[in-house]
Design an enzyme around this catalytic site. Structure first.
Site, PDB file in Angstrom:
ATOM      1  N   GLY A 187      55.626  53.455  39.361  1.00 42.68           N
ATOM      2  CA  GLY A 187      55.077  53.104  40.734  1.00 42.68           C
ATOM      3  C   GLY A 187      53.850  52.376  40.707  1.00 42.68           C
ATOM      4  N   CYS A 188      52.837  53.230  39.756  1.00 38.77           N
ATOM      5  CA  CYS A 188      51.525  52.682  39.655  1.00 38.77           C
ATOM      6  C   CYS A 188      51.250  51.179  39.254  1.00 38.77           C
ATOM      7  CB  CYS A 188      50.602  53.667  39.145  1.00 38.77           C
ATOM      8  SG  CYS A 188      50.471  55.201  39.944  1.00 38.77           S
ATOM      9  N   THR A 189      52.249  51.250  38.203  1.00 43.51           N
ATOM     10  CA  THR A 189      52.407  50.066  37.450  1.00 43.51           C
ATOM     11  C   THR A 189      52.778  48.911  38.292  1.00 43.51           C
ATOM     12  OG1 THR A 189      52.547  50.960  35.306  1.00 43.51           O
ATOM     13  CG2 THR A 189      53.299  48.673  35.482  1.00 43.51           C
ATOM     14  N   ALA A 225      50.271  47.873  40.835  1.00 44.95           N
ATOM     15  CA  ALA A 225      49.106  46.835  40.202  1.00 44.95           C
ATOM     16  C   ALA A 225      49.618  45.644  39.955  1.00 44.95           C
ATOM     17  CB  ALA A 225      48.581  47.683  38.793  1.00 44.95           C
TER      18      ALA A 225
END
Length: 158
Positions: free
Chosen positions: A45-47, A50
């Site tokens: 999710g964070c990738t 970003a």
């Protein structure tokens, strides 16, 4: 501690970026800032979040918006994450989650019935005078960049 809400002054801070340089919120004065807090580098999710911000870079620039991501990951982790995914914006390290606590995004989370403290994915849009104009709590990784751009466009039309 008071909750940071739209209309309130954004709490000031200074943290280290992926190169180990000190970056303060004040250094962005005169620009809009999409300040987003995320749980961890190199997670799915964070990738996606970003990379969506990186993909929207030129559109953000056109609207005078600087993107700043904050997590508790180390400077070294941010450097690797940024290089691996070609991120073109600032990542800041908050290992003691001091700034996260100030913004109210370090909170109790439940995962599979287990309770722990962690970062609640949240984005604050701060205007050029340092006032929080919009807050997206528990924002979906794939939607965050688009929501910021939509808000900026609605402001331009207003």
């Amino acid at each position: 501690m008071a909750e940071v809400v739209a209309g309130s002054k954004a709490p000031l801070f200074t943290l280290e970026d992926a190169e180990g340089k000190s970056v303060s919120l004040e250094s962005f004065k005169g620009k809009w800032v999409a300040l987003y807090f995320y749980p961890r580098d190199n997670t799915p999710g964070c990738t996606r979040q970003a990379c969506a911000f990186a993909g929207a870079f030129s559109e953000m620039e056109k609207r005078n918006v600087k993107v700043v991501g904050v997590s508790k990951d180390s400077v070294k982790s941010h450097a690797g994450f940024s290089a691996k995914h070609g991120l073109n914006f600032t990542l800041l390290s908050d290992p003691e989650h001091r700034v996260m606590e100030e913004y109210g995004v370090w909170a109790e989370k439940k995962l599979y019935g287990k309770v722990s403290m962690g970062t609640v994915r949240t984005c604050f849009l701060i205007d050029p005078e340092g006032v929080v104009r919009r807050v997206w709590k528990k924002v979906k990784p794939d939607d965050n960049a688009r929501l910021v751009l939509e808000f900026m466009d609605s402001e331009a039309d207003a």
